[in-house]
Design an enzyme around this catalytic site. Structure first.
Site, PDB file in Angstrom:
ATOM      1  N   ASP A   1      35.365  27.981  22.531  1.00  0.00           N
ATOM      2  CA  ASP A   1      35.130  28.800  21.339  1.00  0.00           C
ATOM      3  C   ASP A   1      36.436  29.390  20.806  1.00  0.00           C
ATOM      4  O   ASP A   1      36.527  29.763  19.642  1.00  0.00           O
ATOM      5  CB  ASP A   1      34.156  29.946  21.662  1.00  0.00           C
ATOM      6  CG  ASP A   1      32.701  29.491  21.680  1.00  0.00           C
ATOM      7  OD1 ASP A   1      32.351  28.571  20.916  1.00  0.00           O
ATOM      8  OD2 ASP A   1      31.908  30.062  22.451  1.00  0.00           O
TER       9      ASP A   1
ATOM     10  N   HIS B   1      52.591  40.074  24.078  1.00  0.00           N
ATOM     11  CA  HIS B   1      52.983  39.715  25.446  1.00  0.00           C
ATOM     12  C   HIS B   1      52.404  40.760  26.391  1.00  0.00           C
ATOM     13  O   HIS B   1      52.520  41.953  26.160  1.00  0.00           O
ATOM     14  CB  HIS B   1      54.509  39.695  25.568  1.00  0.00           C
ATOM     15  CG  HIS B   1      54.987  39.515  26.976  1.00  0.00           C
ATOM     16  ND1 HIS B   1      54.490  38.557  27.822  1.00  0.00           N
ATOM     17  CD2 HIS B   1      55.938  40.176  27.689  1.00  0.00           C
ATOM     18  CE1 HIS B   1      55.112  38.633  28.985  1.00  0.00           C
ATOM     19  NE2 HIS B   1      55.988  39.613  28.942  1.00  0.00           N
TER      20      HIS B   1
ATOM     21  N   HIS C   1      56.204  34.214  34.894  1.00  0.00           N
ATOM     22  CA  HIS C   1      56.404  35.378  34.030  1.00  0.00           C
ATOM     23  C   HIS C   1      55.043  35.916  33.587  1.00  0.00           C
ATOM     24  O   HIS C   1      54.500  36.811  34.247  1.00  0.00           O
ATOM     25  CB  HIS C   1      57.308  34.971  32.870  1.00  0.00           C
ATOM     26  CG  HIS C   1      57.743  36.089  31.995  1.00  0.00           C
ATOM     27  ND1 HIS C   1      57.946  37.350  32.471  1.00  0.00           N
ATOM     28  CD2 HIS C   1      58.028  36.126  30.664  1.00  0.00           C
ATOM     29  CE1 HIS C   1      58.330  38.133  31.466  1.00  0.00           C
ATOM     30  NE2 HIS C   1      58.382  37.430  30.364  1.00  0.00           N
TER      31      HIS C   1
ATOM     32  N   TYR D   1      29.578  29.129  12.259  1.00  0.00           N
ATOM     33  CA  TYR D   1      29.316  30.354  13.004  1.00  0.00           C
ATOM     34  C   TYR D   1      29.683  31.546  12.127  1.00  0.00           C
ATOM     35  O   TYR D   1      30.670  31.485  11.392  1.00  0.00           O
ATOM     36  CB  TYR D   1      30.157  30.358  14.287  1.00  0.00           C
ATOM     37  CG  TYR D   1      30.025  31.599  15.132  1.00  0.00           C
ATOM     38  CD1 TYR D   1      29.058  31.689  16.129  1.00  0.00           C
ATOM     39  CD2 TYR D   1      30.869  32.690  14.920  1.00  0.00           C
ATOM     40  CE1 TYR D   1      28.943  32.831  16.904  1.00  0.00           C
ATOM     41  CE2 TYR D   1      30.749  33.842  15.682  1.00  0.00           C
ATOM     42  CZ  TYR D   1      29.784  33.903  16.672  1.00  0.00           C
ATOM     43  OH  TYR D   1      29.667  35.031  17.429  1.00  0.00           O
TER      44      TYR D   1
ATOM     45  N   ASP E   1      61.932  41.998  24.882  1.00  0.00           N
ATOM     46  CA  ASP E   1      61.438  40.642  24.648  1.00  0.00           C
ATOM     47  C   ASP E   1      61.539  40.215  23.177  1.00  0.00           C
ATOM     48  O   ASP E   1      61.000  39.163  22.796  1.00  0.00           O
ATOM     49  CB  ASP E   1      59.975  40.532  25.117  1.00  0.00           C
ATOM     50  CG  ASP E   1      59.865  40.642  26.630  1.00  0.00           C
ATOM     51  OD1 ASP E   1      60.700  40.040  27.333  1.00  0.00           O
ATOM     52  OD2 ASP E   1      58.949  41.329  27.126  1.00  0.00           O
TER      53      ASP E   1
ATOM     54  N   HIS F   1      51.282  41.572  30.829  1.00  0.00           N
ATOM     55  CA  HIS F   1      51.309  41.145  32.233  1.00  0.00           C
ATOM     56  C   HIS F   1      49.888  41.283  32.784  1.00  0.00           C
ATOM     57  O   HIS F   1      49.699  41.736  33.911  1.00  0.00           O
ATOM     58  CB  HIS F   1      52.286  41.999  33.044  1.00  0.00           C
ATOM     59  CG  HIS F   1      53.714  41.796  32.679  1.00  0.00           C
ATOM     60  ND1 HIS F   1      54.629  41.236  33.537  1.00  0.00           N
ATOM     61  CD2 HIS F   1      54.384  42.028  31.536  1.00  0.00           C
ATOM     62  CE1 HIS F   1      55.818  41.176  32.947  1.00  0.00           C
ATOM     63  NE2 HIS F   1      55.690  41.663  31.733  1.00  0.00           N
TER      64      HIS F   1
END
Lengths: 236, 236, 236, 236
Positions: free
Chosen positions: D122, D97, D173, D231, D79, D99
């Site tokens: 958030d 990346h 994908h 925050y 990739d 899955h």
């Protein structure tokens, strides 16, 4: 008073650890507090400090009367004004806020976690309600304080007892639970998540399932709570 | 008899630990018992004692004939009268009650866990049934005993064999399972939860899925159970 | 040949342990086998022996030609005739059968695990098919053998390549997967369960989601498999 | 520069381990990279090497300008051309990346992970978008590069800020996320999976649930990000 607050810091620290270990929070999310009403302070976790870095000294005392930090240079959880309003309105000793997965999904769906059986009724005497959404003015104004006020409004307008149903879903936000102390509130948060998981399955497999008889709900609630309880060893 | 009961306490203690470690119960919920029919007693876990604090000595013997506690100062599980009725009606050696997540959701939805395939048929020869809801009178009267009676009614009126289907869902309450002994009943509770998870997925992805041929169900059930079994090493 | 079979037993034993540790099986369910085609035998786990009690010596060799046990006094898995038919019809080195939760739910729903994206296409070149239900005659006759035959029928009648799609769902039963060897078949079983979980979510949130372009499926399948693969380090 | 790249390899190695331990990837799937823009290189994990075998030396440096491997004999993740296009178009320091199960199911369903509440807001200021499917020409041509280009197209055509929404779903994908560095991108991937799980539940229990007020989304996003954040401890 210093000794009292030190003990409270220790207790809130431990309850925050319990929360972190429960899987109910991700990252620095979620917060626990506990109040000492005689001393007029509650202690809450600091804002944005990772659970693994926290020590009791990081816990931040806040005045119940003024809402200001007492004896700490750290900033308290950004949700502190929500806790403050809940302590002012409800008779409770500890409060927890999480983004636990399924209870938060119900808040996002603006659906109550309905009381569909005895597991629920053992803990909460009826549906865990969801607030109305905050108005734009409430969001853009004192947002965190208004979050507390809208919770209180939901219980008052609905005639709901915060002792009998110590939990709420803030619309498009997430759950708050409370209890006798911080530890107890963490257990309520954990129970609520479990009940929400069951209720999600009920809604998926039987959207039209009938409600249990209110007498069954009361039977289970009162066998564990109050003067007539007959569950456990200490109430014989 | 003291020796017998000591052994039974040990066995019930161990089965309660198995249950606690199985993830099928939360907090002090759930209970396991085992019967010694010759001695006329069953032993059950005490009410409201956390699993991590229990020892064999905490387990409470109860008379099969009178339903009263024998030789213990602890209060037995509040569900004891349910166990008693099941031992009286069904030929079984151990009983388990849980609030396991998905089986309880089916009880709340008042839906059976249908037998949709061989994983189910390997254990239960047909659907795991759900009882009718208790009437208000039954809830407000001897509630826990009536819970047992409504289970027995469901099996008798439906012509269901408690040996072939050693599990039930009590409407708006949760599952009870039974078996040869306490350990076996815990395994049935675990299997039931697994089957309920699969059945929830089937209902979600294919609400109109056809039933398996009853011949397939019988093939799988009888290859593991009874005189014609050919599964395992001991039945050659 | 004794040495060969000893090694095969060791390999099948290890693959059974991998399966037990994968969470894909419950109790004594599930089975793994591996074949040595030159020696004409495959080795499979024994019937109904708990995973924690198994040793390599428990693994049972079976003749590819006769289907009979060779050199063991143990009874092989009751699914042995299914494995035998698959080894005879398909060019594969190892076979796994599980009752993994979500893949089995698809088998119970009689739905294929559709190829909806590249995670699936990296492993299987298209939908994982579901067999027709066995007829009553097939169930009441040589049931386990017929299970294998109905799988082979599904691939032959559908023009499906068992090398490109090394997995199947037997209707109302569960998944079988195969691969180069036993270890590889266990990995396929694990992948199939993962894909089934994703597909259950897709069906729940988007029942009408369009299929991916077959060109995308082929791109991913062939970049990992066959002569044109360009994934990994060994195929440069 | 050798020292810089060694440090980058170490950082990418550690982020890959974090990813492997997060449960977001299966097998050798998923990849993490981090860029050093001054040095003109990014470092990415090698193709098809199991996480447990990886060392920092396995990490592969790639030129931002040419897209070619620098100073390594290993093949980078397949990739890599996708990462390259994202680094060229977006101002980010690390890319991941995966899955991961539920985010990938949304990609397969071609549905965005909608912003339905404050947990989402958030982190991401709006829906996590899904790309259009690649055309057959794009799939059969420079597939991995085209994957990057279709992501960039989605953000540009939709007027979406990759800083405010550092995540995308590639149709059929799976998810890509990015952040200040590799570690930060792994956290985004983990958060996205959590949000996807909640959103799947919302879609299942309340398909018509109303959206939150955009003012609520902005309140939460800006209290954690940018110049007005209040925050945490470092932004007082």
């Amino acid at each position: 008073m210093a000794g009292l607050v030190a003990e409270l810091r220790e207790r809130v620290y431990r309850a925050n650890r319990e929360l972190a270990e429960s899987g109910l929070v991700v990252g620095t999310f979620g917060n626990v507090s506990e109040v000492d009403r005689a001393a007029g302070v509650f202690v809450i976790k600091p804002s944005g400090v990772r659970y693994e870095e926290q020590t009791p000294a990081h816990m931040v005392p806040v005045s119940l009367e003024t809402g200001k930090v007492v004896d700490s240079s750290l900033r308290p959880s950004s949700d502190t004004p929500t806790h403050l309003e809940l302590y002012r309105a409800f008779r409770c000793g500890g409060i927890v806020h999480t983004h636990s997965e399924v209870a938060t999904a119900f808040a996002q769906a603006r659906l109550p976690v309905r009381c569909m059986g005895t597991t629920h009724a053992d803990h909460f005497r009826g549906d865990v309600p969801v607030t109305r959404p905050l108005t734009r003015e409430e969001v853009e104004g004192e947002y965190e304080r208004n979050t507390g006020l809208v919770v209180v409004e939901r219980f008052e307008s609905g005639g709901i007892s915060p002792e009998e149903i110590p939990a709420v879903l803030v619309a498009n936000h997430g759950p708050f639970t409370w209890g006798k102390n911080a530890h107890d509130a963490v257990e309520q948060a954990s129970t609520l998540e479990y009940l929400a998981r069951m209720e999600a399955t009920v809604r998926a497999i039987a959207p039209d399932a009938p409600r249990p008889d209110p007498a069954l709900v009361d039977r289970h609630f009162w066998r564990k709570h109050g003067a007539t309880a007959y569950y456990g060893q200490n109430k014989k």
